[in-house]
Design a protein around this motif. Structure first.
Motif, PDB file in Angstrom:
ATOM      1  N   ILE A   9      42.713  22.512  97.814  1.00  0.00           N
ATOM      2  CA  ILE A   9      43.366  21.679  98.844  1.00  0.00           C
ATOM      3  C   ILE A   9      44.344  20.679  98.239  1.00  0.00           C
ATOM      4  N   THR A  10      44.139  20.309  96.968  1.00  0.00           N
ATOM      5  CA  THR A  10      45.035  19.325  96.338  1.00  0.00           C
ATOM      6  C   THR A  10      46.323  19.968  95.813  1.00  0.00           C
ATOM      7  N   GLY A  11      46.415  21.296  95.863  1.00  0.00           N
ATOM      8  CA  GLY A  11      47.594  21.989  95.337  1.00  0.00           C
ATOM      9  C   GLY A  11      48.724  22.040  96.355  1.00  0.00           C
ATOM     10  N   GLN A  12      49.817  22.680  95.947  1.00  0.00           N
ATOM     11  CA  GLN A  12      50.985  22.803  96.842  1.00  0.00           C
ATOM     12  C   GLN A  12      50.591  23.428  98.184  1.00  0.00           C
ATOM     13  N   ASP A  13      50.002  24.636  98.140  1.00  0.00           N
ATOM     14  CA  ASP A  13      49.700  25.346  99.386  1.00  0.00           C
ATOM     15  C   ASP A  13      48.611  24.628 100.173  1.00  0.00           C
ATOM     16  N   GLY A  14      47.626  24.085  99.444  1.00  0.00           N
ATOM     17  CA  GLY A  14      46.531  23.373 100.108  1.00  0.00           C
ATOM     18  C   GLY A  14      47.059  22.244 100.978  1.00  0.00           C
ATOM     19  N   SER A  15      48.061  21.522 100.483  1.00  0.00           N
ATOM     20  CA  SER A  15      48.555  20.376 101.256  1.00  0.00           C
ATOM     21  C   SER A  15      49.324  20.846 102.498  1.00  0.00           C
ATOM     22  N   TYR A  16      50.154  21.899 102.356  1.00  0.00           N
ATOM     23  CA  TYR A  16      50.881  22.395 103.541  1.00  0.00           C
ATOM     24  C   TYR A  16      49.921  23.001 104.567  1.00  0.00           C
ATOM     25  N   LEU A  17      48.925  23.751 104.063  1.00  0.00           N
ATOM     26  CA  LEU A  17      47.978  24.371 104.997  1.00  0.00           C
ATOM     27  C   LEU A  17      47.193  23.294 105.750  1.00  0.00           C
ATOM     28  N   THR A  18      46.747  22.269 105.025  1.00  0.00           N
ATOM     29  CA  THR A  18      45.985  21.192 105.660  1.00  0.00           C
ATOM     30  C   THR A  18      46.821  20.532 106.754  1.00  0.00           C
ATOM     31  N   THR A  37      42.179  11.004  86.609  1.00  0.00           N
ATOM     32  CA  THR A  37      43.242  10.307  87.343  1.00  0.00           C
ATOM     33  C   THR A  37      43.231  10.821  88.774  1.00  0.00           C
ATOM     34  N   PHE A  38      43.972  10.157  89.661  1.00  0.00           N
ATOM     35  CA  PHE A  38      44.015  10.617  91.059  1.00  0.00           C
ATOM     36  C   PHE A  38      44.673  11.995  91.121  1.00  0.00           C
ATOM     37  N   ASN A  39      44.072  12.913  91.871  1.00  0.00           N
ATOM     38  CA  ASN A  39      44.674  14.243  92.018  1.00  0.00           C
ATOM     39  C   ASN A  39      44.873  14.596  93.491  1.00  0.00           C
ATOM     40  N   THR A  40      44.933  13.569  94.333  1.00  0.00           N
ATOM     41  CA  THR A  40      45.072  13.822  95.775  1.00  0.00           C
ATOM     42  C   THR A  40      46.427  13.340  96.314  1.00  0.00           C
ATOM     43  N   ASP A  41      47.418  13.214  95.402  1.00  0.00           N
ATOM     44  CA  ASP A  41      48.742  12.718  95.823  1.00  0.00           C
ATOM     45  C   ASP A  41      49.336  13.518  96.984  1.00  0.00           C
TER      46      ASP A  41
END
Ligand code: NAP
Ligand code: F7E
Length: 349
Positions: A9-18, A37-41
């Motif tokens: 979900i934190t990746g490129q596709d994960g963020s668009y799908l969400t 480090t933060f990985n939810t940018d």
């Protein structure tokens, strides 16, 4: 309200799908790895007011290599749809870390499919499953363009691991009557693309070069050809697959390919720069075995899913170049104010 469960979900596709699922009214659960480090940018803009009683986006610590954790999450969440997007997704890195890549991409898929099978039994309901397969499975291509029936010839540990995940997904569909779909997605990019993939590496560098923050761009094979589309379009295809009456495999692509060299020209022309003055070849970016060309035939996705790509590669290059010029401007402002931005000089593969 439908519930979705997303790995990666934190990746490129994960963020668009969400983003798209929340807009459709889904409750979305995502697996996040613990990091120093933060990985939810990429999800920042989707966070809700923490005082809201039942926010529709929920994040859970977990990892594809931890099958018991996945099984526990699926059992308790009882999602309607599962999207397996998690991966060590960098092809070059997979040559350095073949075992880690196989553990995450191949055995991780096995862990999640088992968790879904177990979850279906305990919940007594169907869970629809999406597997992120890849055009890298075609590798040394056996026909042009590639369709759902083109034989695979992977050319990297990543590609081999994706072939395992692909066939295991089909095997679970046939063995356990699971609603499991394989999306054979060709390269898709966006302003949220990881900065070590070639398109984003080019748009980031060109913006920085334009504003005097960087002198050169070091790249590997400029002759490789890819069928590049926009990630926002491609996650819509994933969702459409899970809304069909029957599960199936689908190629998702634009049907047009260009070389890396041409993508460079599109981006540097946007900035009014001559790429030849700034690009140098660094053999460190060559791969032990290269995938020379990938060109997808998305006819089935168009006919059955009613899916269409909305963005040409020319539009994509401009979209990414504009975005990364804004980032470079912010960086320039910091530099001009005397701030140390050396941490922004990243290393890549
Ligand atoms: P990405 O930006 O690299 O994101 C990968 C995601 O996987 C990140 O959220 C990452 O978490 C997560 N991840 C890595 N290792 C994990 C593990 N051990 N357990 C759980 N999660 C893990 O990739 P993407 O471009 O969004 O691609 C999504 C999926 O589609 C991937 O499976 C990729 O292989 C596949 N795919 C991508 C393309 C493309 O062109 N983008 C094309 C075909 C297929 P961290 O943020 O913590 O690293
Ligand atoms: O390379 C060449 C490189 O790393 C594209 C992943 O999302 O798509 C992606 O894999 C091409 C290759 O993507 C550099 O040799 C030249 O031929 O952007 P990339 P990829 O390997 O196609 C597939 C479909 C996936 O499934 C993967 O997860 O560009 N290239 N110079 C370079 N590539 C990189 N990264 N860096 C360079 O400097």
């Amino acid at each position: 309200m439908k519930t979705a469960f997303i790995t990666g979900i934190t990746g490129q596709d994960g963020s668009y799908l969400t983003e798209q699922l929340l807009a459709k009214g889904y409750e979305v659960h995502g697996v996040v790895r613990r990091a120093s480090t933060f990985n939810t940018d990429r999800l920042e803009h989707l966070y809700q007011d923490p005082h809201q009683p039942n926010p529709p986006l929920k994040l859970h610590y977990g990892d594809l290599t931890d099958g018991s954790r996945l099984a526990g999450l699926i059992r308790s969440i009882q999602p309607d749809e599962v999207y397996n997007l998690g991966a060590q997704s960098h092809v070059r890195v997979s040559f350095d870390q073949p075992i880690d890549t196989a553990n995450i991409v191949a055995l991780g898929t096995s862990n999640l499919l088992e968790a879904v099978r177990d979850g279906q039994q305990s919940a007594g309901k169907q869970i629809r499953y999406y597997q992120a397969c890849s055009s890298e499975m075609f590798g040394k291509v056996q026909e042009v363009p590639q369709t759902e029936r083109t034989p695979f010839y992977p050319r990297s540990p990543y590609g081999c691991a994706k072939v395992f995940g692909h066939w295991l997904t089909i095997n679970y569909r046939e063995s356990y009557d699971m609603f499991a779909c394989c999306g054979i997605l060709f390269n898709h990019e966006s302003p949220r693309r990881g900065e070590t993939f070639v398109t984003r590496k080019i748009t980031r560098a060109a913006g920085r070069i334009k504003l005097g923050l960087q002198e050169k761009l070091y790249l590997g094979n400029l002759d490789a050809q890819r069928d590049w589309g926009f990630a926002g379009d491609y996650v819509d295809a994933m969702w459409r697959m899970l809304q069909q009456d029957e599960p199936d495999n689908y190629v998702v692509a634009t049907g047009k390919m260009i070389p890396v060299r041409r993508f460079c020209e599109l981006v540097f022309e946007f900035h009014g720069l001559d790429p030849e003055q700034y690009i140098e070849i660094d053999p460190r970016y060559f791969r032990p075995t290269e995938v020379d060309e990938l060109l997808g035939d998305p006819t089935l996705a168009k006919q059955k899913l009613g899916w269409e790509p909305t963005t040409t590669v020319e539009q994509l290059a401009v979209m990414m170049a504009e975005h990364d010029l804004e980032l470079a401007k912010q960086e320039r402002t910091l530099v001009d104010a005397g701030h140390d931005v050396s941490s922004l000089n990243r290393h890549d593969q």
